[in-house]
Scaffold this motif. Structure first.
Motif, short mmCIF file in Angstrom:
data_model
loop_
_atom_site.label_atom_id
_atom_site.label_comp_id
_atom_site.label_asym_id
_atom_site.label_seq_id
_atom_site.Cartn_x
_atom_site.Cartn_y
_atom_site.Cartn_z
N MET A 1 0.84 -1.19 0.00
CA MET A 1 0.00 0.00 0.00
C MET A 1 0.89 1.25 0.00
O MET A 1 1.85 1.36 0.75
CB MET A 1 -0.91 0.02 1.24
N THR A 2 0.58 2.18 -0.90
CA THR A 2 1.37 3.41 -1.01
C THR A 2 1.14 4.31 0.19
O THR A 2 0.00 4.56 0.59
CB THR A 2 0.98 4.16 -2.30
N ASP A 3 2.23 4.79 0.75
CA ASP A 3 2.13 5.67 1.90
C ASP A 3 1.65 7.04 1.44
O ASP A 3 2.14 7.58 0.44
CB ASP A 3 3.51 5.79 2.56
N ILE A 4 0.68 7.62 2.15
CA ILE A 4 0.15 8.93 1.78
C ILE A 4 1.13 10.02 2.23
O ILE A 4 1.52 10.08 3.39
CB ILE A 4 -1.23 9.16 2.43
N TYR A 5 1.51 10.86 1.28
CA TYR A 5 2.42 11.95 1.61
C TYR A 5 1.60 13.24 1.71
O TYR A 5 1.25 13.87 0.71
CB TYR A 5 3.51 12.10 0.55
N ASP A 6 1.27 13.59 2.94
CA ASP A 6 0.48 14.80 3.18
C ASP A 6 1.19 15.65 4.23
O ASP A 6 2.32 15.37 4.63
CB ASP A 6 -0.94 14.43 3.63
N HIS A 7 0.54 16.74 4.66
CA HIS A 7 1.17 17.64 5.63
C HIS A 7 1.50 16.91 6.94
O HIS A 7 2.55 17.16 7.55
CB HIS A 7 0.26 18.84 5.91
N LEU A 8 0.63 16.02 7.36
CA LEU A 8 0.88 15.26 8.59
C LEU A 8 2.14 14.41 8.44
O LEU A 8 2.95 14.32 9.37
CB LEU A 8 -0.32 14.37 8.91
N LYS A 9 2.32 13.80 7.26
CA LYS A 9 3.51 12.99 7.02
C LYS A 9 4.77 13.85 7.05
O LYS A 9 5.80 13.44 7.62
CB LYS A 9 3.38 12.30 5.65
N VAL A 10 4.72 15.03 6.47
CA VAL A 10 5.87 15.92 6.46
C VAL A 10 6.24 16.30 7.89
O VAL A 10 7.42 16.27 8.28
CB VAL A 10 5.59 17.18 5.63
N ILE A 11 5.23 16.66 8.67
CA ILE A 11 5.47 17.05 10.07
C ILE A 11 6.10 15.90 10.84
O ILE A 11 7.08 16.08 11.58
CB ILE A 11 4.14 17.49 10.73
N ASN A 12 5.55 14.70 10.69
CA ASN A 12 6.07 13.56 11.43
C ASN A 12 7.47 13.14 10.96
O ASN A 12 8.29 12.69 11.77
CB ASN A 12 5.10 12.38 11.35
N ASN A 13 7.76 13.28 9.67
CA ASN A 13 9.11 13.02 9.20
C ASN A 13 10.10 13.98 9.84
O ASN A 13 11.22 13.60 10.23
CB ASN A 13 9.18 13.14 7.68
N ALA A 14 9.70 15.25 9.95
CA ALA A 14 10.56 16.25 10.58
C ALA A 14 10.75 15.95 12.06
O ALA A 14 11.86 16.03 12.59
CB ALA A 14 9.95 17.64 10.40
N LEU A 15 9.68 15.57 12.73
CA LEU A 15 9.78 15.22 14.15
C LEU A 15 10.66 13.99 14.35
O LEU A 15 11.49 13.94 15.27
CB LEU A 15 8.38 14.95 14.72
N ASP A 140 1.67 16.04 -1.95
CA ASP A 140 1.86 14.97 -2.93
C ASP A 140 2.18 15.49 -4.33
O ASP A 140 2.51 14.71 -5.22
CB ASP A 140 0.66 14.03 -2.97
N VAL A 141 2.09 16.82 -4.55
CA VAL A 141 2.50 17.38 -5.83
C VAL A 141 3.80 18.18 -5.71
O VAL A 141 4.28 18.76 -6.68
CB VAL A 141 1.40 18.27 -6.46
N TRP A 142 4.38 18.23 -4.52
CA TRP A 142 5.65 18.94 -4.34
C TRP A 142 6.76 18.24 -5.11
O TRP A 142 6.77 17.01 -5.26
CB TRP A 142 6.05 18.96 -2.87
N ASP A 143 7.72 19.02 -5.56
CA ASP A 143 8.95 18.45 -6.11
C ASP A 143 9.69 17.73 -4.97
O ASP A 143 9.74 18.24 -3.85
CB ASP A 143 9.82 19.57 -6.67
N PRO A 144 10.27 16.57 -5.23
CA PRO A 144 10.94 15.83 -4.15
C PRO A 144 12.04 16.62 -3.45
O PRO A 144 12.23 16.48 -2.23
CB PRO A 144 11.51 14.61 -4.89
N ALA A 149 13.69 19.47 1.53
CA ALA A 149 14.11 20.72 2.16
C ALA A 149 13.12 21.17 3.23
O ALA A 149 13.52 21.59 4.33
CB ALA A 149 14.28 21.81 1.10
N ILE A 150 11.84 21.06 2.95
CA ILE A 150 10.82 21.46 3.93
C ILE A 150 10.89 20.57 5.17
O ILE A 150 10.76 21.06 6.31
CB ILE A 150 9.41 21.42 3.31
N GLU A 151 11.11 19.29 4.98
CA GLU A 151 11.23 18.40 6.14
C GLU A 151 12.40 18.82 7.03
O GLU A 151 12.28 18.86 8.26
CB GLU A 151 11.43 16.95 5.67
N ARG A 152 13.54 19.16 6.40
CA ARG A 152 14.71 19.55 7.19
C ARG A 152 14.52 20.93 7.82
O ARG A 152 14.93 21.15 8.97
CB ARG A 152 15.96 19.52 6.30
N ILE A 153 13.95 21.85 7.08
CA ILE A 153 13.71 23.19 7.64
C ILE A 153 12.75 23.09 8.83
O ILE A 153 12.96 23.73 9.87
CB ILE A 153 13.13 24.13 6.56
#
Length: 217
Positions: A1-15, A140-144, A149-153
């Motif tokens: 199953m494909t993992d959903i890449y949304d704002h919550l995912k970005v936040i949790n990756n950063a955390l 999900d439409v962001w450039d990788p 960069a957003i995750e690290r910032i």
């Protein structure tokens, strides 16, 4: 199953990158969510406004403003009080000023150059106007490269309120944004900007004149 890449995912990756816990929902009633969610959205809006990201542009046909005295319209002179014939509302979802104002959305190479923007309204001597503005697109439409960069910032932004670790914040920020002299435009985000600009130049079609094309056929 494909993992959903949304704002919550970005936040949790950063955390996760700073050894912090996860949040289950952006609006959950926890101290962690209350700390990081507002910081995250403020930062994403700011970074999107720094550059004309190709994946964050959207064209809107602007809605005309009613020509009434309440809207500073002079019915005798048939112009608004600032001298323009028509007024249009800019999209409320935009981030910053329009990238481009157009009289023909299919001809972005020939923008409208004579207009005025005041208090969220655009004034022009045209009956129809379009504007290309920056919006906040779904992750999900962001450039990788932008996503990384957003995750690290975000991770650097979360360090102080979540871990109270200034040294870790500085280390991550140097990778994400470069040195202080680069004013947030170096590192990963700087490379993402350069890559996006190069892709936009390659993808943008050159405007062609149908009459000239016909003469050459």
């Amino acid at each position: 199953m494909t993992d959903i890449y949304d704002h919550l995912k970005v936040i949790n990756n950063a955390l996760g990158s700073i050894g912090a816990g996860k949040i289950m929902a952006e609006d959950e009633d926890t101290e962690l969510a209350g700390q990081v969610v507002p910081i995250y959205y403020s930062r994403v809006r700011a970074v999107l406004a720094m550059h004309e990201w190709s994946f964050a542009g959207k064209t809107y046909k602007l809605d005309a403003i009613a020509k009434t005295a309440d809207n500073d319209y002079d019915t005798t002179a048939q112009i608004f009080n600032n001298g323009w014939r028509n007024a249009f509302a800019l999209p409320g979802t935009r981030l910053g000023l329009p990238r481009k104002v157009l009289t023909d959305p299919r001809n972005p190479r020939d923008p409208l150059r004579e207009f005025l923007i005041e208090a969220g309204w655009l004034y022009a001597d045209r009956d129809q106007v379009w504007a290309v503005v920056t919006v906040m697109p779904a992750p999900d439409v962001w450039d990788p490269q932008f996503a990384l960069a957003i995750e690290r910032i975000s991770a650097a932004d979360f360090c102080v309120p979540v871990t109270q670790d200034d040294k870790l914040a500085s280390s991550i920020r140097a990778v994400a944004e470069g040195s202080p002299t680069e004013q947030g435009r170096g590192g990963l985000i700087g490379r993402a900007m350069s890559s996006d600009a190069a892709k936009a130049r390659t993808a943008t079609p050159q405007w062609r004149d149908p009459l000239s094309d016909a003469r050459l056929m």
